[in-house]
Write a protein that holds these residues in place. Sequence first.
Motif, mmCIF file in Angstrom:
data_model
loop_
_atom_site.group_PDB
_atom_site.id
_atom_site.type_symbol
_atom_site.label_atom_id
_atom_site.label_comp_id
_atom_site.label_asym_id
_atom_site.label_seq_id
_atom_site.Cartn_x
_atom_site.Cartn_y
_atom_site.Cartn_z
ATOM 1 N N UNK A 187 9.679 -2.353 -18.903
ATOM 2 C CA UNK A 187 8.799 -1.201 -18.810
ATOM 3 C C UNK A 187 7.580 -1.452 -17.948
ATOM 4 N N UNK A 188 7.549 -2.570 -17.212
ATOM 5 C CA UNK A 188 6.400 -2.896 -16.375
ATOM 6 C C UNK A 188 6.338 -1.989 -15.147
ATOM 7 N N UNK A 189 5.120 -1.816 -14.658
ATOM 8 C CA UNK A 189 4.883 -1.011 -13.463
ATOM 9 C C UNK A 189 4.195 -1.893 -12.441
ATOM 10 N N UNK A 190 4.819 -2.069 -11.285
ATOM 11 C CA UNK A 190 4.260 -2.937 -10.256
ATOM 12 C C UNK A 190 3.278 -2.130 -9.409
ATOM 13 N N UNK A 191 2.018 -2.558 -9.373
ATOM 14 C CA UNK A 191 0.988 -1.819 -8.627
ATOM 15 C C UNK A 191 0.320 -2.734 -7.623
ATOM 16 N N UNK A 192 0.271 -2.279 -6.388
ATOM 17 C CA UNK A 192 -0.367 -3.016 -5.293
ATOM 18 C C UNK A 192 -1.549 -2.193 -4.798
ATOM 19 N N UNK A 193 -2.706 -2.806 -4.712
ATOM 20 C CA UNK A 193 -3.903 -2.126 -4.223
ATOM 21 C C UNK A 193 -4.320 -2.767 -2.906
ATOM 22 N N UNK A 194 -4.358 -1.980 -1.851
ATOM 23 C CA UNK A 194 -4.744 -2.464 -0.524
ATOM 24 C C UNK A 194 -6.260 -2.357 -0.383
ATOM 25 N N UNK A 195 -6.892 -3.473 -0.088
ATOM 26 C CA UNK A 195 -8.343 -3.484 0.070
ATOM 27 C C UNK A 195 -8.781 -2.809 1.356
ATOM 28 N N UNK A 196 -10.067 -2.564 1.514
ATOM 29 C CA UNK A 196 -10.565 -1.881 2.710
ATOM 30 C C UNK A 196 -10.371 -2.696 3.983
ATOM 31 N N UNK A 197 -10.270 -1.998 5.079
ATOM 32 C CA UNK A 197 -10.171 -2.613 6.400
ATOM 33 C C UNK A 197 -11.436 -3.418 6.674
ATOM 34 N N UNK A 198 -11.315 -4.537 7.386
ATOM 35 C CA UNK A 198 -12.482 -5.400 7.606
ATOM 36 C C UNK A 198 -13.563 -4.732 8.456
ATOM 37 N N UNK A 199 -13.192 -3.777 9.304
ATOM 38 C CA UNK A 199 -14.197 -3.102 10.126
ATOM 39 C C UNK A 199 -14.943 -2.023 9.358
ATOM 40 N N UNK A 200 -14.458 -1.698 8.152
ATOM 41 C CA UNK A 200 -15.117 -0.673 7.345
ATOM 42 C C UNK A 200 -15.708 -1.242 6.061
ATOM 43 N N UNK A 201 -15.034 -2.220 5.462
ATOM 44 C CA UNK A 201 -15.525 -2.846 4.242
ATOM 45 C C UNK A 201 -16.517 -3.953 4.529
ATOM 46 N N UNK A 202 -16.945 -4.621 3.473
ATOM 47 C CA UNK A 202 -17.901 -5.726 3.590
ATOM 48 C C UNK A 202 -17.206 -7.038 3.245
ATOM 49 N N UNK A 203 -17.119 -7.923 4.220
ATOM 50 C CA UNK A 203 -16.481 -9.217 4.037
ATOM 51 C C UNK A 203 -17.410 -10.310 4.565
ATOM 52 N N UNK A 204 -17.314 -11.526 4.017
ATOM 53 C CA UNK A 204 -18.182 -12.606 4.501
ATOM 54 C C UNK A 204 -17.880 -12.971 5.944
#
Length: 421
Positions: free
Chosen positions: A123-140
């Motif tokens: 009964x598991x549900x596989x969920x994948x969440x794609x993070x924001x693009x590096x040109x729009x999000x905040x990354x080190x």
Amino acid sequence: MAETEFTNTPRLPAETGQLQVRLMEERTRRPIGGAQIHITYEGEPDGEERDAVTDESGMTEIITLPAPNRDYSTSISEQQPYAEYTIRVNADGYEPTEVAGTEILPDETAIQEILMKRSVQTGEFDRIVIGPHTLFGNYPPKIAESEIKPMTESGEIVLSRVVIPEYVIVHDGAPSDSSARNYWVRYRDYIKNVASSEIYATWTDAAIRANVLAIMSFVLNRVYTEWYRNRGYDFTITSSTAFDQKWIYGRNIYQNISNIVDEVFGNYLSRPNVKQPILTQYCDGRQVSCPGWMTQWGSQSLGEQGYSTIEILRYYYGESIYINTAVEISGVPSSWPGYDLSVGSSGSKVLQMQEQLNVIAEAYPALPRVDTDGIYGPATQAAVEKFQSIFGLPVTGIVDYRTWYKISEIYVGVSRIAELR
């Protein structure tokens, strides 16, 4: 394939992009046909929804979806330049799967590949969440390193020549994060993922190529110098922008970026009298400045001014930088013959290609089988055209560099399927 459109709605973005969903079984990479696909727009809870079904090659039709204004992704803007969609998948015998955050850019085709897990009645549900693009999000920002690694350290350089690997092992976190998972990723898939995560597919062809070459040269430097293994780690590269490049598990890629990578994946950047690929560092040029490195937004600006790929690279990395070609490509039965195969061609290379297409047809029944006679006739041309159509290549009926290696790649994959069975 036919295109279908969302009904126009004033609350959704005015421009459109395209999406194709491709399903494969996680363990065997076999295509999954007959799966139910449900697509929803994340930016509008009451917005339009769309349903599709995968064909025998595991692919949906090309679906046209609302997307933001193109200007948001071709020049620096505060607006989010892509629309985000959620894709739900239900297929008999597989765990239900959801991918949240598939990014649609205007006028470009996004390819969302989803690997499905066999159902084990949990009964598991596989969920994948794609993070924001590096040109729009905040990354080190990237921690600066020398672009050429010293060769005097004992044991650091373990290869005598540059080889394109079949796989890289991506550590999905910082090097010291022991809880982060390692992923085995095919080299070309890795490059396509990073390029789709770090630049926009709406950019000029020259800017995309310059960035793809920088991405490839960077990871090949890590491969050539065994950078992490010589420090006691069991991976090739990380997904941390502070140390390496951004790779995002499960994210979509773009067809034009995929085609460019398939065309140039055997290349990297060199300097005279230096064996190792150059560690081509770069930054976005908006949130982070990096004198002496390529800036991603700057490369797009130069591309719009008419600069060629090599001119963009030399603008940032100096006149001594040049494009080199690896002497070996791992994981393929044999190398490209050095010339295109087309109607009228004959010989052992044609025979090998025909045999590989027939093996691929076992997993992809839409692909017609051909006589293995070593003669490139109309039937072989039709099979090549169908192969190119299935795998998103320009449909020419000619086996050029990228078609040869794409046939080799898929052949190796389905051959392993047969071994698993």
